[in-house]
Design a protein around this motif. Structure first.
Motif, short mmCIF file in Angstrom:
data_model
loop_
_atom_site.label_atom_id
_atom_site.label_comp_id
_atom_site.label_asym_id
_atom_site.label_seq_id
_atom_site.Cartn_x
_atom_site.Cartn_y
_atom_site.Cartn_z
N GLY A 58 -4.71 -11.45 17.62
CA GLY A 58 -3.63 -10.93 16.79
C GLY A 58 -4.14 -10.29 15.51
N ARG A 59 -5.15 -10.90 14.92
CA ARG A 59 -5.75 -10.36 13.68
C ARG A 59 -6.38 -9.00 13.93
N LEU A 60 -7.13 -8.88 15.03
CA LEU A 60 -7.78 -7.61 15.35
C LEU A 60 -6.77 -6.53 15.73
N MET A 61 -5.71 -6.92 16.42
CA MET A 61 -4.66 -5.95 16.76
C MET A 61 -4.06 -5.35 15.50
N ALA A 62 -3.75 -6.19 14.54
CA ALA A 62 -3.15 -5.69 13.29
C ALA A 62 -4.11 -4.78 12.54
N LEU A 63 -5.38 -5.19 12.45
CA LEU A 63 -6.38 -4.37 11.76
C LEU A 63 -6.58 -3.03 12.44
N TYR A 64 -6.57 -3.04 13.77
CA TYR A 64 -6.77 -1.82 14.54
C TYR A 64 -5.71 -0.77 14.18
N TRP A 65 -4.46 -1.16 14.15
CA TRP A 65 -3.41 -0.19 13.86
C TRP A 65 -3.39 0.19 12.38
N VAL A 89 -13.75 -2.41 18.07
CA VAL A 89 -13.71 -3.87 17.90
C VAL A 89 -14.99 -4.36 17.24
N PHE A 90 -16.15 -3.85 17.67
CA PHE A 90 -17.41 -4.24 17.02
C PHE A 90 -17.39 -3.86 15.53
N ASP A 91 -16.86 -2.67 15.22
CA ASP A 91 -16.79 -2.23 13.82
C ASP A 91 -15.86 -3.12 13.00
N LEU A 92 -14.72 -3.47 13.58
CA LEU A 92 -13.78 -4.35 12.88
C LEU A 92 -14.37 -5.74 12.68
N CYS A 93 -15.08 -6.23 13.68
CA CYS A 93 -15.71 -7.55 13.55
C CYS A 93 -16.76 -7.55 12.45
N LYS A 123 -5.99 0.77 10.64
CA LYS A 123 -7.04 1.78 10.50
C LYS A 123 -6.55 3.19 10.85
N HIS A 124 -5.43 3.29 11.54
CA HIS A 124 -4.93 4.60 11.92
C HIS A 124 -4.46 5.42 10.72
N ASP A 125 -4.24 4.75 9.59
CA ASP A 125 -3.85 5.46 8.36
C ASP A 125 -5.04 5.74 7.45
N ASP A 126 -6.22 5.26 7.83
CA ASP A 126 -7.41 5.38 7.00
C ASP A 126 -8.11 6.71 7.29
N PRO A 127 -8.26 7.59 6.28
CA PRO A 127 -8.91 8.89 6.50
C PRO A 127 -10.35 8.78 7.00
N ALA A 128 -11.00 7.64 6.79
CA ALA A 128 -12.35 7.46 7.30
C ALA A 128 -12.36 7.24 8.81
N TRP A 129 -11.21 6.89 9.37
CA TRP A 129 -11.10 6.58 10.80
C TRP A 129 -10.20 7.56 11.54
N SER A 130 -9.44 8.36 10.82
CA SER A 130 -8.45 9.22 11.47
C SER A 130 -8.33 10.56 10.75
N SER A 131 -7.71 11.52 11.42
CA SER A 131 -7.54 12.86 10.84
C SER A 131 -6.12 13.37 11.07
N GLN A 132 -5.57 13.98 10.05
CA GLN A 132 -4.17 14.42 10.05
C GLN A 132 -3.96 15.63 10.93
N VAL A 133 -2.86 15.63 11.68
CA VAL A 133 -2.40 16.81 12.42
C VAL A 133 -1.36 17.50 11.55
N ASN A 134 -1.53 18.79 11.31
CA ASN A 134 -0.59 19.53 10.46
C ASN A 134 0.42 20.26 11.34
N TYR A 135 1.62 19.73 11.39
CA TYR A 135 2.70 20.31 12.18
C TYR A 135 3.43 21.36 11.35
N PRO A 136 4.00 22.38 11.99
CA PRO A 136 4.77 23.38 11.20
C PRO A 136 6.05 22.79 10.64
#
Length: 320
Positions: free
Chosen positions: A298-305, A241-245, A307-320
């Motif tokens: 509401g604005r922060l909720m939307a931004l939070y989710w 939240v601090f980072d998003l703000c 960020k889940h697609d942003d490679p700077a904030w998340s990392s991919q799991v490689n499923y078989p």
């Protein structure tokens, strides 16, 4: 004088089984324990483990959303920090733990998962009371993602009660060490349930608002955000939240938050890996402002989710 009646000598002794038959049900998932990947139903801890007997353990939780870990590096930082402060050691470095967590998720098949890494003090082979003689035990697991707030509560906001129970002070337990000392929080939960609320907040040793069971709290007043500073876990979602703000040009500060200030806020929300940013619209049966989810929440909720697609904030799991 002890009035307990001894069992009759003629009564046959019960049989000693060669293994435990567990009649309970568990979430679908995969655990790592003693070098083995197992179904959740097979992951067991000894009744002599200090983690069970004394809550002598540290842990961290991270979630996977849409097949991506969110801010895993920050969770690993906190976990290894807790190990060091509690003088625990595990036979894995950061990369080794990350690999185990990835394996648990992939083997479970979950693309939305609640993932936990933990270390207990372990058990002593001689049942010694000296913690230095216990063998530290690392475990991990991945189960389906769960949230503090359900879908309905995310839409209309949680109803929270403030308990008079006091959080363990930081002079006793460093709140930066994520731990299982939850009896104060559980007592607060029962206070909330008794009052018709859905979850609870408890107080710090000065009578200000602290945190809830597994979550931090924020309030918004005149466009500025505040969150309790003392005696609380520095949550990863709280930090997010601090980072998003900072990105959005919003002012956010960690400070004392009185009960009166929380109830007089324009908006209130809670934060947790188990659910993200979640709105609160009622406290102690009274509405916060107009009783609706606020625009900044509401604005922060939307931004939070997002960020889940942003490679700077998340990392991919490689499923078989």
């Amino acid at each position: 004088m002890d009035q307990t009646t001894a069992p009759k000598a003629s009564k046959p002794l019960p049989a000693v089984g060669d293994r435990h038959v567990d009649p309970h049900s568990y979430p679908d998932g995969i655990a790592f324990l003693d070098g083995q990947y197992l179904p959740m139903s097979q992951a067991k801890v000894s009744v002599l483990d200090w983690g069970f007997l004394h809550s002598d353990a540290t842990y961290d939780t991270v979630h996977v959303w849409d097949g991506r870990f969110f801010r895993l590096d920050l969770h690993l930082d906190r976990f290894f920090g807790g190990l060091e402060k509690l003088r625990m050691t595990i036979p894995f470095d950061r990369d080794g733990v990350a690999e185990i967590l990835y394996n648990c998720v992939v083997l479970s098949g979950h693309r939305a998962a609640y993932v936990e890494m933990l270390c207990t003090r372990g058990a002593s082979p001689t049942f010694s009371r000296d913690p230095r003689q216990a063998i530290n035990r690392f475990m991990a697991f991945a189960v389906p993602f769960g949230s503090v707030a359900n879908a309905e509560q995310l839409q209309r906001g949680l109803h929270v009660a403030i308990s008079d129970k006091v959080r363990i002070p930081p002079a006793s337990i460093d709140p930066a060490i994520k731990n299982y000392h939850w009896l104060d929080l559980v007592r607060g939960l029962y206070d909330a349930y008794d009052g018709g609320a859905e979850t609870a907040l408890i107080l710090d040793f000065n009578g200000n608002v602290a945190e809830g069971p597994g979550f931090n709290v924020f309030c918004v007043k005149d466009g500025k955000l505040s969150t309790p500073a003392i005696g609380v876990l520095p949550g990863i979602t709280r930090r997010t939240v601090f980072d998003l703000c900072a990105e959005e040009g919003l002012v956010a500060a960690a400070t004392d938050v009185s009960v009166a200030a929380l109830k007089a806020a324009d908006e209130v929300f809670i934060t947790s890996t188990a659910g993200g940013i979640m709105p609160v619209t009622r406290i102690d049966r009274a509405a916060i402002a107009d009783g609706k989810v606020g625009p900044i929440t509401g604005r922060l909720m939307a931004l939070y989710w997002q960020k889940h697609d942003d490679p700077a904030w998340s990392s991919q799991v490689n499923y078989p």
